[in-house]
Design an enzyme around this catalytic site. Structure first.
Site, PDB file in Angstrom:
ATOM      1  N   GLU A 259     -32.047   9.487  28.621  1.00 53.53           N
ATOM      2  CA  GLU A 259     -31.771   9.403  27.224  1.00 53.53           C
ATOM      3  C   GLU A 259     -32.010   8.323  26.529  1.00 53.53           C
ATOM      4  O   GLU A 259     -31.092   7.404  26.415  1.00 53.53           O
ATOM      5  CB  GLU A 259     -30.216   9.737  27.204  1.00 53.53           C
ATOM      6  CG  GLU A 259     -29.843  11.122  27.653  1.00 53.53           C
ATOM      7  CD  GLU A 259     -28.508  11.538  27.526  1.00 53.53           C
ATOM      8  OE1 GLU A 259     -27.483  10.699  27.235  1.00 53.53           O
ATOM      9  OE2 GLU A 259     -28.193  12.756  27.196  1.00 53.53           O
TER      10      GLU A 259
ATOM     11  N   GLU B  27     -29.849  19.221  30.307  1.00 51.52           N
ATOM     12  CA  GLU B  27     -28.501  18.796  30.879  1.00 51.52           C
ATOM     13  C   GLU B  27     -27.584  19.680  29.939  1.00 51.52           C
ATOM     14  O   GLU B  27     -27.892  20.072  28.621  1.00 51.52           O
ATOM     15  CB  GLU B  27     -28.012  17.576  30.390  1.00 51.52           C
ATOM     16  CG  GLU B  27     -28.664  16.421  31.652  1.00 51.52           C
ATOM     17  CD  GLU B  27     -28.175  14.995  31.126  1.00 51.52           C
ATOM     18  OE1 GLU B  27     -27.107  14.989  30.570  1.00 51.52           O
ATOM     19  OE2 GLU B  27     -28.725  14.071  31.598  1.00 51.52           O
TER      20      GLU B  27
HETATM   21  C1  GLA Z   1     -25.692  12.538  29.320  1.00 54.28           C
HETATM   22  C2  GLA Z   1     -26.244  11.697  30.698  1.00 54.28           C
HETATM   23  C3  GLA Z   1     -25.791  11.877  31.847  1.00 54.28           C
HETATM   24  C4  GLA Z   1     -24.159  12.162  31.672  1.00 54.28           C
HETATM   25  C5  GLA Z   1     -24.084  13.150  30.755  1.00 54.28           C
HETATM   26  C6  GLA Z   1     -22.486  13.639  30.614  1.00 54.28           C
HETATM   27  O1  GLA Z   1     -26.311  13.528  28.766  1.00 54.28           O
HETATM   28  O2  GLA Z   1     -27.591  11.808  30.397  1.00 54.28           O
HETATM   29  O3  GLA Z   1     -26.154  11.025  32.790  1.00 54.28           O
HETATM   30  O4  GLA Z   1     -23.669  10.952  31.477  1.00 54.28           O
HETATM   31  O5  GLA Z   1     -24.190  12.788  29.465  1.00 54.28           O
HETATM   32  O6  GLA Z   1     -22.171  14.524  29.817  1.00 54.28           O
END
Ligand code: GLA
Ligand code: ZN
Length: 676
Positions: free
Chosen positions: A152, A305
């Site tokens: 991210e 995710e």
């Molecule tokens: C983000 C991060 C993950 C985790 C999720 C939790 O997407 O990439 O590492 O922290 O949020 O929702």
């Protein structure tokens, strides 16, 4: 560039095995459960730097070897991450320059993650070193499937001296001279003229041109960091595709510029189901975001995710109700995802995210409702592998432009509350979702407009270089364009256009002034009798209302109140072979439904199911003329019925033939294939 063309739909999760090395029974148990849930990939190593390089230059890869080997032995693949998203303590302490500096010049202590300086040569070098080690060690490993660069990326906002100097160099490149910069930023205002590059500090919210360029620079700098970080991966594993997980805009990155540099788009989606908005509204926004991520490369993407149940960072996050996990996962596939993955496989025992949802919770094992729902996704995906080579085809596109969003956020308008650019883009998208018509979500600069029959650009406040000409060409060639209030006010530097707006010839009108409305102010759009769209009646107008003068356009609706009552509020201008609509005020969903319903017929857009769909239900088609899969998705907590008309389909899951009306359970779906 490596083309990513999987032969199966991915199913998996972030797997942080490195947290469980003191629990020897965990690995075998996890793989037993992964097989039970029909997982075929795991994202590994995402935050593992301290476990890979516990002290500077001392590496320990044995645990990762064991994990990679276990994946291969179980017929699974690794999406192997580079660990730059979180740095080890030794690195932050020995080299303070890697820690970011805030706008007051304070350097962050060692803590958290995603907070490094993107310019620091030391951080860049250290990241390259560890990435090179990873690539060297696993380049021929049978489990290596894809690289997951960092985690991210976002606009870190570091304002250290290194970043400031890099920004000044970037500005020199962009403007060439201080005179050009001073003009572009209109710095004579409040006596802000710069006489030396060193005076420029990216900390002044009153200078919108400065702050907009700072945002552009930060986005470029993160992209530059990414390109350097993947250098060793491209060199040592040229055939292994690279992704990085995008997240919900706006995170300060112009993803339109990032997208060409990744081999496959992936993103992290966390809709707030069962919250204070109806699930159907949450579903529309999620659909918009999926379509955006598909549109970045006009190719299938990955849902990298999602949570199998709850998050722990949204204030309130309720467990997904029965059915919602399968529904929301297959929603992504319906919109073009070639895989569904979760954060996280196993719930961590401590730390910030110990109460975040996971496939395997603290209680362990596969006896939970959540595990069952995850396994159901695995079963469905396994039956849909034919989709991997298909994408969604759209004749409609909504322009959602990040740089426009930044400029709009910076703008101080007579009404600055509830500008809501992103929400308005979603509002214009929603009628198409409800009609079951695929829409792309595109950029004003990067996208090829010729592929569309209808292009909608809500609140395109900033016209970057060439955009007015591109829109005019689209219309000239027969396209239908919709523009709204707050459009075409400034150029790429956020300088207002003086004299005629570049949009005047296209719109066939000019805007004299813009009324802004409080909630208690009354304004309406009244359909003009005999209008070509067949609209009738009166609709509320809110927030913004432009007062127009026609210069070639004709009125489709006019205002009902105030000193501009009777003046045009919605216009159409025939230009070349196409036409342009100008919607001069903000309207509600009822109006947009009627308006786009009429345009659908005028532009001849086909719905994926010919009968109207029940509220909260959509029908999305994935595939092309030859091979189409229809997803019926019900985001209502009650069963709904869809009328399929005379077409006969095969239900992909049950294998039975389906025609006439079909029942969708509460939060239920059907996946149908048109007879060949
Ligand atoms: C983000 C991060 C993950 C985790 C999720 C939790 O997407 O990439 O590492 O922290 O949020 O929702
Ligand atoms: Zn910095």
């Amino acid at each position: 560039m490596t083309t990513f063309q999987p032969t199966f739909l991915l199913h998996g999760a972030d797997y942080n095995y490195e947290q469980w090395l003191d629990y020897p029974e965990v690995l075998a148990e996890d793989f037993r459960l992964m097989r039970a849930a029909r997982c075929n990939v795991m994202s590994v190593g995402i935050f593992s730097w301290a476990m890979l390089e516990p002290t500077e230059g001392e590496y320990q890869f044995e645990w990762l070897d064991r994990l990679m080997d276990s994946l291969a032995e179980n017929g699974m693949r690794a999406i192997l991450a580079t660990p730059s998203g979180a740095k080890p303590a030794w690195l932050a302490h020995k080299y303070p320059e890697v820690r970011l500096v805030d706008e007051h010049g304070r350097r962050e202590p060692y803590r958290l993650r995603h907070n490094h300086c993107p310019t620091s040569p030391i951080y860049r070098a250290k990241v390259q070193q560890i990435n090179r080690r990873l690539a060297e060690r696993y380049r021929t490993h049978p489990a290596l499937f894809m690289w997951h660069a960092s985690n991210e990326y976002c606009n870190f906002g570091c304002r250290c001296d290194l970043c400031r100097d890099a920004f000044r160099a970037w500005l020199r490149q962009r403007y060439g001279s201080l005179d050009a910069l001073n003009h572009a930023w209109w710095t004579t205002f409040w006596s802000h003229r710069y006489s030396d590059w060193s005076q420029i500090e990216p900390v002044d919210p009153s200078c919108h041109g400065l702050m907009l360029d700072w945002l552009r620079f930060c986005s470029d700098q993160v992209l530059n960091f990414y390109r350097q970080e993947i250098g060793p991966l491209r060199e040592l594993t040229p055939d292994v595709p690279i992704t990085t997980n995008f997240m919900l805009p706006d995170v300060g990155l112009d993803y339109w510029q990032f997208a060409p540099h990744v081999d496959v788009i992936s993103w992290d989606s966390y809709p707030r189901w069962h919250g204070d908005q109806p699930d159907s509204a949450v579903a529309v926004k999620a659909a918009f975001m999926h379509d955006l991520h598909r549109s970045f490369k006009a190719r299938p993407f990955l849902l990298m995710e999602s949570t199998p149940s709850v998050t722990n960072w949204q204030g309130i996050s309720r467990p997904k109700r029965p059915g919602m996990h399968l529904l929301s996962s297959l929603q992504a596939v319906a919109h073009g995802a070639n895989g569904v993955q979760y954060f996280q496989w196993r719930q961590s025992r401590g730390g910030e995210e110990k109460f975040h949802g996971a496939v395997v919770g603290h209680i362990g094992g596969g006896e939970t409702r959540i595990f069952g729902e995850v396994a159901a996704v695995g079963d469905h995906l396994a039956q849909l592998n034919h989709l991997t080579t298909t994408c969604n085809q759209a004749a409609v596109a909504i322009i959602y432009d990040f740089q426009n969003e930044w400029a709009l956020k910076l703008a101080q308008l007579p009404r600055s509350v509830e500008k809501n650019y992103q929400e308005q883009c979603v509002a214009h998208y929603r009628p198409f979702w409800e009609m079951g018509i695929t829409a792309d979500v595109i950029d004003s600069v990067a996208a090829d407009l010729s592929a569309y029959r209808l292009v909608i650009a809500p609140m395109l406040y900033m016209l970057r270089e060439g955009v007015a000409a591109r829109l005019a060409e689209f219309v000239q060639n027969g396209g239908t364009l919709v523009l709204t209030y707050l459009s075409g006010l400034v150029n790429e530097s956020d300088l207002c256009f003086v004299g005629d707006s570049p949009l005047r010839p296209l719109l066939g009108l000019w805007v004299e002034e813009t009324d802004v409305l409080y909630a208690h102010n009354q304004q309406t759009l009244e359909a003009t009798p005999g209008n070509a769209l067949g609209l009738s009646g009166s609709y509320p107008a809110t927030h913004y209302a432009d007062v127009l003068h026609l210069d070639g356009a004709t009125a489709v609706a006019h205002y009902g109140h105030d000193y501009y009552a009777g003046q045009p509020a919605l216009t159409v201008h025939e230009a070349g072979n196409g036409r342009v609509y100008y919607l001069a005020a903000r309207t509600d969903h009822t109006f947009l439904t009627d308006f786009y319903g009429a345009l659908r017929q005028q532009v001849n857009l086909l719905r994926s199911v010919s009968a109207p769909l029940p509220e909260g239900v959509t029908a999305q088609v994935r595939g092309d003329g030859r091979e189409q899969t229809l997803f019926l998705l019900n985001f209502q907590p009650t069963p709904q019925t869809v009328d399929l008309g005379a077409v006969t389909y095969d239900d992909v899951v049950s294998g039975t033939a389906v025609s006439g009306t079909v029942e969708l359970p509460a939060y239920g779906l059907r996946i149908l294939r048109a007879g060949k």
